[in-house]
Every structure is written in C-alpha cells, then in structure tokens.
Scaffold this motif. Structure first.
Motif, PDB file in Angstrom:
ATOM      1  N   SER A  46       0.922  -1.030   0.105  1.00  0.00           N
ATOM      2  CA  SER A  46       0.025  -0.009  -0.014  1.00  0.00           C
ATOM      3  C   SER A  46       0.709   0.968   0.093  1.00  0.00           C
ATOM      4  N   LEU A  47       0.340   1.949  -0.883  1.00  0.00           N
ATOM      5  CA  LEU A  47       1.308   3.944  -0.729  1.00  0.00           C
ATOM      6  C   LEU A  47      -0.289   4.648   0.237  1.00  0.00           C
ATOM      7  N   ALA A  48       0.557   5.904   0.977  1.00  0.00           N
ATOM      8  CA  ALA A  48      -0.197   6.933   0.881  1.00  0.00           C
ATOM      9  C   ALA A  48       0.841   7.810   0.795  1.00  0.00           C
ATOM     10  N   LEU A  49       0.020   9.271  -0.053  1.00  0.00           N
ATOM     11  CA  LEU A  49       0.582  10.164  -0.315  1.00  0.00           C
ATOM     12  C   LEU A  49       0.276  11.726   0.962  1.00  0.00           C
ATOM     13  N   ARG A  50       1.464  11.996   1.270  1.00  0.00           N
ATOM     14  CA  ARG A  50       1.272  12.798   2.875  1.00  0.00           C
ATOM     15  C   ARG A  50       1.325  14.147   2.318  1.00  0.00           C
ATOM     16  N   ARG A  51       0.529  14.599   2.626  1.00  0.00           N
ATOM     17  CA  ARG A  51       0.403  16.817   2.259  1.00  0.00           C
ATOM     18  C   ARG A  51       0.973  17.330   1.678  1.00  0.00           C
ATOM     19  N   ASP A  52       2.578  17.419   2.453  1.00  0.00           N
ATOM     20  CA  ASP A  52       4.474  17.424   2.331  1.00  0.00           C
ATOM     21  C   ASP A  52       4.480  16.997   0.516  1.00  0.00           C
ATOM     22  N   GLY A  53       3.569  15.855  -0.096  1.00  0.00           N
ATOM     23  CA  GLY A  53       3.929  15.241  -0.876  1.00  0.00           C
ATOM     24  C   GLY A  53       5.214  14.311  -1.042  1.00  0.00           C
ATOM     25  N   SER A  54       5.253  14.175   0.048  1.00  0.00           N
ATOM     26  CA  SER A  54       6.470  12.789   0.097  1.00  0.00           C
ATOM     27  C   SER A  54       5.419  11.269   0.331  1.00  0.00           C
ATOM     28  N   ILE A  55       5.766  10.420  -0.311  1.00  0.00           N
ATOM     29  CA  ILE A  55       5.190   8.923   0.055  1.00  0.00           C
ATOM     30  C   ILE A  55       5.332   8.184   0.787  1.00  0.00           C
TER      31      ILE A  55
ATOM     32  N   PHE B  91       5.698  15.208  -4.810  1.00  0.00           N
ATOM     33  CA  PHE B  91       4.612  14.606  -5.639  1.00  0.00           C
ATOM     34  C   PHE B  91       2.649  14.360  -5.731  1.00  0.00           C
ATOM     35  N   VAL B  92       2.659  14.438  -6.186  1.00  0.00           N
ATOM     36  CA  VAL B  92       0.884  15.084  -6.498  1.00  0.00           C
ATOM     37  C   VAL B  92      -0.042  13.959  -6.614  1.00  0.00           C
ATOM     38  N   ALA B  93       0.772  13.184  -6.932  1.00  0.00           N
ATOM     39  CA  ALA B  93      -0.608  12.095  -7.593  1.00  0.00           C
ATOM     40  C   ALA B  93       0.862  10.400  -7.701  1.00  0.00           C
ATOM     41  N   ILE B  94      -0.401   8.943  -7.188  1.00  0.00           N
ATOM     42  CA  ILE B  94       0.315   7.751  -6.563  1.00  0.00           C
ATOM     43  C   ILE B  94      -0.793   6.679  -7.881  1.00  0.00           C
ATOM     44  N   ALA B  95       0.234   5.502  -7.957  1.00  0.00           N
ATOM     45  CA  ALA B  95      -0.853   4.356  -8.049  1.00  0.00           C
ATOM     46  C   ALA B  95       0.009   2.948  -7.764  1.00  0.00           C
TER      47      ALA B  95
ATOM     48  N   LEU C 233       3.699  10.873  -9.448  1.00  0.00           N
ATOM     49  CA  LEU C 233       3.790  11.851 -10.241  1.00  0.00           C
ATOM     50  C   LEU C 233       4.549  12.802  -9.759  1.00  0.00           C
ATOM     51  N   ARG C 234       5.515  13.401  -9.928  1.00  0.00           N
ATOM     52  CA  ARG C 234       6.198  14.807  -9.397  1.00  0.00           C
ATOM     53  C   ARG C 234       5.134  15.633 -10.076  1.00  0.00           C
ATOM     54  N   ARG C 235       5.493  17.014  -8.959  1.00  0.00           N
ATOM     55  CA  ARG C 235       5.021  18.175  -9.414  1.00  0.00           C
ATOM     56  C   ARG C 235       5.404  18.611 -11.102  1.00  0.00           C
ATOM     57  N   ASP C 236       5.766  18.485 -11.660  1.00  0.00           N
ATOM     58  CA  ASP C 236       6.758  18.431 -12.755  1.00  0.00           C
ATOM     59  C   ASP C 236       6.741  18.053 -14.225  1.00  0.00           C
ATOM     60  N   GLY C 237       5.776  16.936 -13.537  1.00  0.00           N
ATOM     61  CA  GLY C 237       4.906  16.423 -14.622  1.00  0.00           C
ATOM     62  C   GLY C 237       5.850  15.259 -14.780  1.00  0.00           C
ATOM     63  N   SER C 238       6.821  15.152 -14.066  1.00  0.00           N
ATOM     64  CA  SER C 238       8.025  13.801 -14.611  1.00  0.00           C
ATOM     65  C   SER C 238       7.123  12.521 -13.315  1.00  0.00           C
ATOM     66  N   ILE C 239       7.693  11.621 -14.046  1.00  0.00           N
ATOM     67  CA  ILE C 239       7.296  10.006 -13.744  1.00  0.00           C
ATOM     68  C   ILE C 239       8.080   9.159 -12.511  1.00  0.00           C
ATOM     69  N   VAL C 240       7.599   8.669 -11.496  1.00  0.00           N
ATOM     70  CA  VAL C 240       8.794   7.960 -10.804  1.00  0.00           C
ATOM     71  C   VAL C 240       8.592   6.666 -11.154  1.00  0.00           C
ATOM     72  N   CYS C 241       8.928   5.305 -11.023  1.00  0.00           N
ATOM     73  CA  CYS C 241       8.309   3.889 -11.368  1.00  0.00           C
ATOM     74  C   CYS C 241       8.832   3.460 -10.654  1.00  0.00           C
ATOM     75  N   TRP C 242       8.739   2.089  -9.185  1.00  0.00           N
ATOM     76  CA  TRP C 242       9.564   1.482  -8.504  1.00  0.00           C
ATOM     77  C   TRP C 242       8.583   0.094  -8.663  1.00  0.00           C
TER      78      TRP C 242
END
Length: 121
Positions: A42-51, A71-75, A84-93
C-alpha cells in the motif's frame, strides 16, 4: 485481499487481509491526501508530497522508508508503484518484468506528461 479508505482527517482505514502487513487493522495515522493499493503493498501520499509505503517489498514496490519528493499523485500495480511529480515527470519502482515500471532515465523520460486536450462527443 484488502481495501483502504481515506478519512476526512487524513488518516487511513484498512479492511480485509493483512498477511503482508499491507492493511494494518488499526489503520494508519497521518496527514494523507491520496492512497493506492497494490496486490500486497500500500502507498499513501502525504500532504507534504512525500510517499509512505508498507506491506510486501520483495520486488522493491514498497520501501519501508517511503519515497521522498514533491509528488502529486500515486498508483500501485501488482508488484510495482508509480508516482507523478509536480513537474509532470513520473517515477516508477518495483517489479519491471514487462516494462511496467521502467527505471532507466531514458525510459522514464518517454513517460513524461505533455499537456493535451481531449474532446468527448
């Protein structure tokens, strides 16, 4: 199998199976704005943008220290995660057996968002 729900106060309610510690029965306290559930993580996005991440991490899909960033969105996929980062780039792991979570910079660059408009008839 499990489900999660985001409460108005930013905490998370967890229901269902917890065999991989992916859904703590007492829920998760925090200041979260979004949640995502994979097969056993499970993942959760914090208000500060961290996961924050918890549950199974056999494929690197849920690092226990979380994922810092703006970050602004998670999946969450079966054994991989994306953000999804605020700048529009995507991080995957996580697992990448079929190219579902490319980690090479050139592959991630191909996923970067470009603004577009879609018209629906």
């Amino acid at each position: 199998w499990n489900s999660m729900a985001l409460r108005r106060d930013g905490s998370i309610a967890c229901l269902g199976g917890n065999g991989h510690k992916q859904a703590p029965p007492d829920g998760v306290e925090g200041n979260f704005v979004a949640i995502a559930v994979g097969r056993f993580h499970s993942l959760a996005l914090r208000r500060d943008g961290s996961i924050a991440c918890w549950g199974n991490d056999d494929e690197g899909e849920a690092p226990s220290d979380g994922v810092p960033g703006d970050f602004v969105a998670i999946a969450a996929g079966t054994f991989h995660s994306l953000a999804l980062r605020r700048d529009g780039s995507i991080v995957c792991w996580g697992e990448n057996n079929f190219g579902q979570a490319p980690v090479e910079a050139t592959q991630v660059a191909e996923l970067n968002a470009t603004p577009f408009t879609t018209e629906v008839p």
